[in-house]
Design a protein around this motif. Structure first.
Motif, PDB file in Angstrom:
ATOM      1  N   ASP A 110       6.717  11.656  -2.789  1.00 46.49           N
ATOM      2  CA  ASP A 110       5.632  10.691  -2.682  1.00 46.49           C
ATOM      3  C   ASP A 110       4.820  10.749  -3.978  1.00 46.49           C
ATOM      4  N   SER A 158       0.867  -1.187   0.000  1.00 44.72           N
ATOM      5  CA  SER A 158       0.000   0.000   0.000  1.00 44.72           C
ATOM      6  C   SER A 158       0.896   1.227   0.000  1.00 44.72           C
ATOM      7  N   GLY A 159       0.288   2.367  -0.289  1.00 39.71           N
ATOM      8  CA  GLY A 159       1.048   3.611  -0.243  1.00 39.71           C
ATOM      9  C   GLY A 159       1.603   3.868   1.146  1.00 39.71           C
ATOM     10  N   THR A 160       0.802   3.573   2.153  1.00 46.05           N
ATOM     11  CA  THR A 160       1.257   3.785   3.532  1.00 46.05           C
ATOM     12  C   THR A 160       2.524   2.982   3.800  1.00 46.05           C
ATOM     13  N   GLU A 185       4.452  15.648  -1.865  1.00 48.10           N
ATOM     14  CA  GLU A 185       3.891  15.451  -3.202  1.00 48.10           C
ATOM     15  C   GLU A 185       4.052  16.804  -3.898  1.00 48.10           C
ATOM     16  N   PHE A 203      -0.768  14.352   2.206  1.00 48.61           N
ATOM     17  CA  PHE A 203      -1.260  13.153   2.908  1.00 48.61           C
ATOM     18  C   PHE A 203      -0.346  12.015   2.513  1.00 48.61           C
ATOM     19  N   HIS A 204       0.057  11.238   3.508  1.00 48.59           N
ATOM     20  CA  HIS A 204       1.024  10.178   3.195  1.00 48.59           C
ATOM     21  C   HIS A 204       0.642   8.851   3.820  1.00 48.59           C
ATOM     22  N   GLY A 205      -0.626   8.691   4.177  1.00 46.56           N
ATOM     23  CA  GLY A 205      -1.065   7.390   4.675  1.00 46.56           C
ATOM     24  C   GLY A 205      -1.462   7.426   6.131  1.00 46.56           C
ATOM     25  N   ASN A 224      -3.629  15.362  -2.639  1.00 49.09           N
ATOM     26  CA  ASN A 224      -4.567  15.407  -1.520  1.00 49.09           C
ATOM     27  C   ASN A 224      -4.880  16.837  -1.127  1.00 49.09           C
ATOM     28  N   VAL A 264       2.679   8.420  -4.859  1.00 50.76           N
ATOM     29  CA  VAL A 264       1.606   7.423  -4.737  1.00 50.76           C
ATOM     30  C   VAL A 264       0.425   7.788  -5.645  1.00 50.76           C
ATOM     31  N   LYS A 265       0.103   9.070  -5.725  1.00 49.30           N
ATOM     32  CA  LYS A 265      -0.983   9.472  -6.626  1.00 49.30           C
ATOM     33  C   LYS A 265      -0.489   9.900  -8.008  1.00 49.30           C
ATOM     34  N   VAL A 320       5.547   4.477   2.083  1.00 48.63           N
ATOM     35  CA  VAL A 320       6.054   5.662   2.787  1.00 48.63           C
ATOM     36  C   VAL A 320       6.820   5.233   4.042  1.00 48.63           C
ATOM     37  N   LYS A 353      -0.789   3.059  -6.121  1.00 44.63           N
ATOM     38  CA  LYS A 353      -1.982   3.279  -6.957  1.00 44.63           C
ATOM     39  C   LYS A 353      -1.857   2.872  -8.433  1.00 44.63           C
TER      40      LYS A 353
END
Ligand SMILES: Cc1ncc(COP(=O)(O)O)c(C=O)c1O
Length: 429
Positions: free
Chosen positions: A236, A106-108, A203, A134-136, A208, A238-239, A111, A264
């Protein structure tokens, strides 16, 4: 909802899925860019599960690769597999700053792995994050600027508060905050003790925070400050990864991180993530006093086969260009709707992950600027869209996500629906 309440707190599997007793969405099925809820109502989806869907739901090319891997290889053995290296090679072909990687689920987790690695490499504990990022959902990343409680008055700054109960106070001491695009804060932060910072995590295009983005100059200054202080720059993605460009935000900026996180879009919705970057930094992971990283499901073949198929499609086809073209068309359409209704607005971010902000001011450049936008009007507009079959998060901090399957979208239907949704939102405002 009633039955679900008997089994889960709030009746949902994750807090953010609770939208109220009447509004919480239960999805029966998803295909392409369309969700069908449990009452049979269809929605064109611009939320896309908070971003992982980059090709479309139930993409047959990816699903078939996963089914084949499960038939022929199994799901996990707790050992290495021949899929580990090809997935990392596929990522490296798109993201040249990556030298070595590790997987996560997962992204969390990605991180957590990246920050532990940064701390292991630098021997420092402090981490800096950007307001609105936001990072999880893990303790030390669950502190945020209290934008709702902030007056916005000159000379004041938002308080830092925990997301909710259960976050140990001690975790707050590990995290510092920085306002995006603020050169003075950046300088003050590093002159106050840059040599105690393990990592700055951000990010650059805030997935987020309504896709509000760093300016290239500010990101470059941050890159330089980190290098001079021996702090790790952790981006990050992730998105943004495999979405805003094949090489993510770093391709757009031409600025590279020491460590990067991805999740993601790398698996089109299958649970797979990773982190990596400089080989000398990643090589701190290992036995004999090195950083420990792993987990039972790490590098499972469902996630890896999905990722390999997705990355191959993103590299070889025009899927990302299609998503971006559709995003540009949607913004053009929304722009006409807002102008027709006399609503001042700004779009932010790249076309496949754009933000909408109701403001007559300049494009917002950080989370504090977001506070000055008319987010209640946005929320009213979003609820009216949802009622009419367009799914999105009713909060302007969550961008609009596009995928390849939006290719099939009827743009004139969308514009008619958006026009009506805005008319109703203004009438009730
Ligand atoms: C930038 C960013 N990092 C990390 C995460 C956490 O990812 P996950 O929900 O997969 O744990 C998210 C989730 O939305 C995110 O947007």
């Amino acid at each position: 909802m009633g039955l679900a309440h008997q089994h889960m707190p709030q009746g949902v599997a994750e807090n953010y899925r609770y939208w109220g007793e009447e509004q919480t969405v239960f999805v029966q099925s998803a295909k392409g860019c369309v969700l069908t809820d449990c009452d049979g109502k269809e929605f064109v989806d611009f939320r896309l599960g908070y971003g992982p869907i980059i090709l479309g739901y139930r993409d047959e090319r990816v699903d078939e690769a996963v089914a084949k891997a499960m038939r022929e290889r199994g799901i996990l053995t707790g050992f290495s597999s021949p899929l580990d290296v090809p997935v990392i090679e596929a990522i490296k072909a798109l993201c040249p700053q990556i030298e070595k990687m590790r997987f996560a689920n997962s992204g969390t987790e990605a991180v957590m792995g990246a920050l532990r690695t940064a701390r292991g490499f630098t021997g420092r504990d402090r981490v800096v994050v950007v307001e609105g990022g936001f990072h999880g959902l893990y303790d030390e990343m669950m502190w945020k600027s209290d934008m709702e409680g902030w007056s916005g008055g000159p000379g004041t700054v938002p308080d830092i508060v925990p997301f909710g109960a259960g976050i140990p106070k001690g975790s707050r001491e590990l995290v510092d905050f920085l306002s995006l695009n603020d050169f003075d804060e950046l300088e003050a932060l590093f002159s106050r003790g840059g040599d105690t910072i393990a990592a700055v995590l951000l990010e650059p295009i805030m997935g987020n925070c309504g896709s509000i983005a760093a300016t290239p100059e500010w990101l470059q200054a941050l890159r330089q400050a980190c290098s001079q202080a021996g702090a790790m720059l952790v981006i990050d993605e992730v998105k943004t990864g495999f979405r805003v460009a094949r090489g993510g935000a770093q391709e757009l900026y031409g600025i590279t991180a020491d460590l990067t996180t991805y999740a993601k879009a790398m698996g089109n919705g299958y649970p797979v993530a990773c982190f990596g970057g400089r080989a000398d930094v990643m090589d701190v992971i290992g036995a004999g006093g090195g950083v420990v990283h792993g987990g039972t499901y790490t590098g499972n073949l469902v996630g890896l086969s999905a990722s390999l198929a997705t990355l191959e499609i993103l590299k070889e086809t025009d899927a990302l260009e299609v998503a971006a073209t559709m995003g540009a068309a949607i913004q053009a359409s929304l722009g006409r709707v807002f102008e027709g209704a006399g609503v001042a607005h700004r779009f932010t971010g790249p076309d496949a992950m754009f933000g909408v902000h109701f403001t007559a001011d300049e494009v917002p450049s950080n989370y504090r600027d977001w506070k000055r936008t008319d987010s209640p009007l946005y929320t009213a507009f979003a609820w009216n869209l949802i009622e009419r079959g367009v799914m999105l998060e009713p909060d302007s901090r969550e961008p609009w996500f596009l995928c390849e399957a939006h290719r099939a979208l009827d743009l004139s239907w969308f514009e008619a629906v958006a026009t009506e949704a805005m008319e109703v939102a203004l009438t009730k405002a």
